[in-house]
Design a protein around this motif. Structure first.
Motif, PDB file in Angstrom:
ATOM      1  N   ASP A  53       0.764  -1.177  -0.164  1.00  0.00           N
ATOM      2  CA  ASP A  53      -0.162  -0.120   0.314  1.00  0.00           C
ATOM      3  C   ASP A  53       0.913   1.231   0.198  1.00  0.00           C
ATOM      4  O   ASP A  53       1.636   1.339   0.706  1.00  0.00           O
ATOM      5  CB  ASP A  53      -0.891  -0.176   1.326  1.00  0.00           C
ATOM      6  CG  ASP A  53      -1.738  -1.219   0.983  1.00  0.00           C
ATOM      7  OD1 ASP A  53      -3.155  -0.589   0.677  1.00  0.00           O
ATOM      8  OD2 ASP A  53      -1.932  -2.082   1.730  1.00  0.00           O
ATOM      9  N   LEU A  54       0.762   2.123  -1.058  1.00  0.00           N
ATOM     10  CA  LEU A  54       1.509   3.217  -1.055  1.00  0.00           C
ATOM     11  C   LEU A  54       0.608   4.454  -0.836  1.00  0.00           C
ATOM     12  O   LEU A  54      -0.540   4.760  -1.546  1.00  0.00           O
ATOM     13  CB  LEU A  54       1.947   3.383  -2.421  1.00  0.00           C
ATOM     14  CG  LEU A  54       3.057   2.521  -2.943  1.00  0.00           C
ATOM     15  CD1 LEU A  54       3.736   2.938  -4.231  1.00  0.00           C
ATOM     16  CD2 LEU A  54       4.293   2.468  -1.943  1.00  0.00           C
ATOM     17  N   PRO A  55       0.118   5.200   0.374  1.00  0.00           N
ATOM     18  CA  PRO A  55      -0.462   6.134   0.641  1.00  0.00           C
ATOM     19  C   PRO A  55      -0.379   7.474  -0.171  1.00  0.00           C
ATOM     20  O   PRO A  55       0.797   7.664  -0.920  1.00  0.00           O
ATOM     21  CB  PRO A  55      -0.123   6.557   2.176  1.00  0.00           C
ATOM     22  CG  PRO A  55       1.421   6.092   2.073  1.00  0.00           C
ATOM     23  CD  PRO A  55       1.308   4.959   1.189  1.00  0.00           C
ATOM     24  N   ALA A  56      -1.061   8.213  -0.208  1.00  0.00           N
ATOM     25  CA  ALA A  56      -1.087   9.622  -1.154  1.00  0.00           C
ATOM     26  C   ALA A  56       0.068  10.438  -0.881  1.00  0.00           C
ATOM     27  O   ALA A  56       0.586  11.074  -1.666  1.00  0.00           O
ATOM     28  CB  ALA A  56      -2.428  10.175  -1.053  1.00  0.00           C
ATOM     29  N   SER A  57       0.472  10.265   0.378  1.00  0.00           N
ATOM     30  CA  SER A  57       1.617  11.210   0.876  1.00  0.00           C
ATOM     31  C   SER A  57       2.948  10.397   0.687  1.00  0.00           C
ATOM     32  O   SER A  57       4.118  11.107   1.322  1.00  0.00           O
ATOM     33  CB  SER A  57       1.553  11.521   2.407  1.00  0.00           C
ATOM     34  OG  SER A  57       1.530  10.536   3.173  1.00  0.00           O
ATOM     35  N   PHE A  58       3.057   9.434  -0.026  1.00  0.00           N
ATOM     36  CA  PHE A  58       4.478   8.761   0.068  1.00  0.00           C
ATOM     37  C   PHE A  58       5.282   9.626  -1.097  1.00  0.00           C
ATOM     38  O   PHE A  58       4.866  10.086  -1.920  1.00  0.00           O
ATOM     39  CB  PHE A  58       4.222   7.537  -0.506  1.00  0.00           C
ATOM     40  CG  PHE A  58       4.348   7.157  -2.005  1.00  0.00           C
ATOM     41  CD1 PHE A  58       5.515   6.505  -2.579  1.00  0.00           C
ATOM     42  CD2 PHE A  58       3.372   7.425  -2.975  1.00  0.00           C
ATOM     43  CE1 PHE A  58       5.487   6.398  -3.799  1.00  0.00           C
ATOM     44  CE2 PHE A  58       3.588   7.144  -4.216  1.00  0.00           C
ATOM     45  CZ  PHE A  58       4.745   6.535  -4.831  1.00  0.00           C
ATOM     46  N   SER A  59       6.540   9.659  -0.766  1.00  0.00           N
ATOM     47  CA  SER A  59       7.358  10.233  -1.807  1.00  0.00           C
ATOM     48  C   SER A  59       8.274   9.246  -2.693  1.00  0.00           C
ATOM     49  O   SER A  59       8.540   9.370  -3.743  1.00  0.00           O
ATOM     50  CB  SER A  59       8.473  11.093  -0.881  1.00  0.00           C
ATOM     51  OG  SER A  59       9.127  10.294  -0.126  1.00  0.00           O
ATOM     52  N   SER A  60       8.506   8.095  -2.050  1.00  0.00           N
ATOM     53  CA  SER A  60       9.347   7.195  -2.722  1.00  0.00           C
ATOM     54  C   SER A  60       9.113   5.665  -2.022  1.00  0.00           C
ATOM     55  O   SER A  60       8.714   5.445  -0.983  1.00  0.00           O
ATOM     56  CB  SER A  60      10.780   7.282  -2.822  1.00  0.00           C
ATOM     57  OG  SER A  60      11.464   7.488  -1.410  1.00  0.00           O
TER      58      SER A  60
END
Length: 839
Positions: A53-60
């Motif tokens: 799961d990659l949240p909307a706030s992920f950067s990398s």
């Protein structure tokens, strides 16, 4: 003066940041989540998934893979599909790289062209794959991949045979270790791979008596009423204007589509924005419900003759000048997006010089100020469409009784006109009517629950007349003639997607499936003629495990991914079929008969050693060879689908166990030892072979283990026999360190041993036995999925024939003599003279 100093300091800091690059003034990313798996073992043709799961706030996201295999790029195309081990990454769906040969070729071609996962922005529906390599580290930023649910697929062997039932899967097991770290920005106001970009949330406020209803679908169910209003009053809007009052701020910026008396106002932090030429300002806005349109317009914008206010929009990702979904000059006309998707929209605003765009030069101020008008429009009370003139219904999920997979269910409307006990309902009673258009639309909305991305959506229409309906589907938004994910009609379909299937459709029936449907809201739109009163059409919408129940050529199973968060279904096909849904015929009917006859009839070779044992009155060996041949024939009869007298696993255990015992029993029989010693050795062999057959009957290494155990038993038997004949017992052993005295005794012992072996065996039969045994080993080694039937049949023939020749190599006259008499006589003659006189 103090204010001037602070301004000068900020300007100096900004210039320093620009000179140092984007990382200089960026906030340090923080770890949002991490996952580690020390070792995942994959047998031949085995596979597994991992949800990330990659949240909307992920950067990398950083992914480290360590495997026990290294496949060079230059050898990738030369490897057979059965020996290919790859790792695939795909958004929203578990990847199925070998769902078709064309699809797999495209995946491998993309890797060879790029050499890595590459840029996935324009390939969100296409998996990206890399072969197994010793150590691989992949770093992907939010400029390269979208936030959301991603699935990593591990595959050891590809092709249609991956799902085929196989008695023995030849090949090596592979292992892979995984470490995943997801980093994000510490504040929602920061964005980018290095958290160096600022982004502003469009805040909203809600002033209405429907404050507690945040969702259009929930509101439609709760109010249970119909508003008879004019067409333009069916719209609900929320506006963002810099000069509107702001009410009570919501906890988030989510927008609800409510009635006209319910006005939702939104704003940004500054009533008036100022940008320099070439700079960009970023915003994001969440749309939680189905909307008709999303409109952005500029207000209070001066210098129209020389400046353009360009707006870029992108769904679920940052927009760029060269990569965006929509763009337009909102200084001259509003930018309108019809039927936007549910989710987060990112907006970028940029000031451009019109004269530069036209290859001319004209000076303009460095800074331009302006404000915005934002508007998202939705429909009321179960209405949908551009003009809110079509009917929209919410389908509720009803779990099936005794499902074959955990998420199996069907969907029915929530207004009470359909029975919950029925998995289908009459379509005509729900269709929209229109007096001024030739065709009308009716929408059905359903939700695929979280954790069931490995399921498929199955839609079936059956009519008593010719079917004149067109079916459109879209994830997260309303479908239309111009915007849809999948389309099907009686005459055509969107057959370009490998995750969509339209089969067995006729003039009155339509049957379609969406494989591995994404979690979340799906909308199905039916385009139909206005006059449908003379027909009866039943529609069923369900969430199923396997496509067409594996076409009745296999069994549907379910499993859970390595994270434990998602169920997925898969088919285990019979011996003659393979593929994702067992639709690929791997063995023809005539080939099936031929293979069945060979695999079953070849066990008749067990008659040879069984007959010899019965003739020599070796009843234990006779029972062993006979039962081994019968159990192998029964096992292969069950394996090919002819007849199963017992369960498959019981027959498999008996076949391998008795086969192991037959091989080892032959070696032990060749050593003529006392019955007490033979019973002890047989007991030990029973235990060892039973363990082998129960823990890993089909291991390739078992043949070497069995031959080694048999050889060891033969060696122990000979040692016991020779020690008895030569009176070598534990108590009579004496240590003699004088080599010259021991050497004369060893030479006669060596020649006596050779003479005994020469009298014991027929060497010609023994040589032929070893030759047929080597043929058996070669047949075992050459077995593959496609040639299994012929080589395993040869294995049956050669292994039983080698046992027969080994038994025939024993001279019968040597077996009638008991070594015990010779032992006693030798013992009497070997007594010392002094001992006899004393007696």
């Amino acid at each position: 003066m103090a204010a001037a100093r602070w301004a000068a300091a900020l300007v100096t800091l900004g210039v320093a940041c620009l000179a140092a690059g984007p990382r200089a003034c960026a906030a340090q990313p923080v770890v949002l989540s991490s996952y580690g798996q020390s070792r995942l073992s994959l047998k031949p043709y085995d596979w597994s998934y991992l949800r990330v799961d990659l949240p909307a706030s992920f950067s990398s996201v950083t992914m480290d893979f360590a495997t026990d295999r290294d496949i060079p790029m230059e050898h990738l195309r030369d490897l057979p599909r059965s020996d290919l081990a790859i790792i695939c990454l795909m958004i929203a769906n578990p990847p199925i790289p070998d769902i078709s040969g064309y699809y797999l070729d495209n995946l491998l071609s993309d890797f060879l062209a790029v050499g890595s996962f590459g840029n996935m922005n324009n390939q969100s529906n296409l998996a990206q794959c890399i072969p197994f390599q010793k150590n691989t580290t992949i770093v992907l930023t939010n400029d390269q991949i979208l936030p959301g649910v991603w699935y990593i697929g591990y595959f050891n062997g590809l092709g249609s045979a991956r799902t085929q039932s196989k008695m023995i899967s030849r090949g090596r097991a592979r292992s892979v270790s995984t470490s995943i770290t997801v980093e994000g920005c510490p504040s929602s106001a920061l964005w980018g791979p290095y958290c160096s970009q600022t982004i502003e949330m469009i805040g909203c406020s809600q002033l209405s008596r429907y404050n507690n209803s945040r969702n259009l679908l929930v509101q439609t169910i709760d109010t249970k009423r119909r508003l008879n209003t004019r067409e333009n009053n069916r719209h609900t809007s929320f506006l963002l204007r810099s000069n509107l009052p702001i009410g009570h701020a919501l906890d988030s910026n989510s927008n609800s589509l409510l009635g006209v008396e319910n006005l939702i106002t939104c704003s940004i932090s500054n009533d008036s924005l100022c940008l320099r030429q070439g700079d960009m300002k970023f915003y994001f806005l969440d749309i939680d419900n189905l909307a008709v349109q999303f409109r952005i317009a500029a207000a209070k914008f001066g210098l129209v003759q020389r400046a353009s206010l360009v707006c870029y929009l992108r769904y679920n990702a940052f927009p760029r000048r060269v990569l965006h979904d929509y763009s337009g000059d909102i200084s001259s006309a509003p930018l309108v997006i019809k039927l936007p998707n549910i989710g987060r929209w990112y907006i970028a605003i940029e000031i451009l010089n019109k004269t530069e765009m036209n290859n001319t030069t004209s000076p303009m101020p460095d800074t331009t100020c302006f404000s915005f008008d934002w508007q998202v429009t939705g429909c009321l009370d179960g209405k949908a469409g551009i003009n809110c003139s079509w009917e929209a219904y919410v389908l509720q999920r009803v779990p099936k009784r005794n499902p074959s997979v955990p998420f199996e269910s069907y969907y029915v409307p929530t207004d009470g006109r359909a029975m919950l006990e029925d998995s289908h309902f009459l379509l005509e009673q729900f269709l929209s009517n229109s007096s001024y258009e030739q065709f009308a639309w009716t929408y059905f909305l359903l939700d695929v629950p979280q954790g069931s991305a490995g399921a498929l959506i199955h839609v079936q229409l059956k009519s008593d007349k010719e079917l004149n309906y067109e079916l459109y589907s879209r994830y997260g938004g309303l479908p239309s003639n111009d915007s849809w994910d999948y389309f099907a009609s009686r005459t055509s379909s969107s057959n370009g997607s490998i995750f969509f299937s339209l089969q067995n459709s006729t003039n009155s029936d339509m049957d379609l499936s969406i494989f591995y449907a994404k979690e979340g809201t799906w909308c199905f739109g039916i385009k139909h003629p206005n006059n449908t009163s003379n027909s009866q059409t039943y529609i069923s919408v369900s969430l199923q495990g396997c496509h067409r129940n594996c076409n009745q050529k296999g069994v549907c199973h379910s499993s859970v991914d390595e994270s434990g968060l998602t169920f997925y279904s898969f088919c285990t096909c019979d011996r003659d079929h393979g593929g994702f849904d067992c639709s690929d015929e791997l063995v023809s009917p005539n080939g099936h008969i031929r293979q069945s006859v060979f695999l079953i009839a070849s066990n008749a070779a067990a008659i040879l050693p069984a007959f010899w044992a019965l003739r020599q009155k070796a009843f234990a060996e006779w029972i062993l060879y006979t039962s081994s041949g019968i159990s192998s024939a029964l096992y292969h009869s069950c394996d090919v689908g002819t007849w199963c007298i017992l369960s498959f696993h019981v027959l498999q255990f008996l076949d391998f166990w008795l086969s192991f015992m037959a091989v080892i029993g032959t070696f032990i029989y060749m050593a003529t030892i006392k019955e007490a010693s033979k019973r002890a050795m047989h007991t030990a062999v029973f235990i060892l072979t039973a363990i082998l057959a129960a823990t890993g009957a089909t291991r390739s290494a078992n043949i070497g283990i069995v031959v080694a155990i048999g050889s060891l038993g033969l060696l122990i038997g000979w040692i016991l026999e020779f020690s008895t004949a030569q009176r070598f017992t534990c108590c009579s052993w004496r240590i003699n360190l004088s080599v010259p005295q021991r050497w004369p005794n060893l030479v006669p012992l060596f020649w006596n041993t050779l003479e005994m072996l020469n009298k014991r065996f027929h060497w010609l039969y023994l040589l032929v036995g070893f030759i047929t045994l080597s043929f058996a080993a070669v047949s075992w080694k050459l077995e593959s999925n496609s040639s299994y039937w012929i080589w395993h049949s040869m294995w049956h023939i050669t292994i039983y024939t080698s046992s027969f020749f080994f038994l025939c190599s024993i001279r019968v006259n040597m077996m009638v003599h008991s070594p015990e008499t010779n032992y006693e006589l030798t013992r009497q003659d070997s007594l010392p003279r002094t001992e006899s006189r004393e007696t």
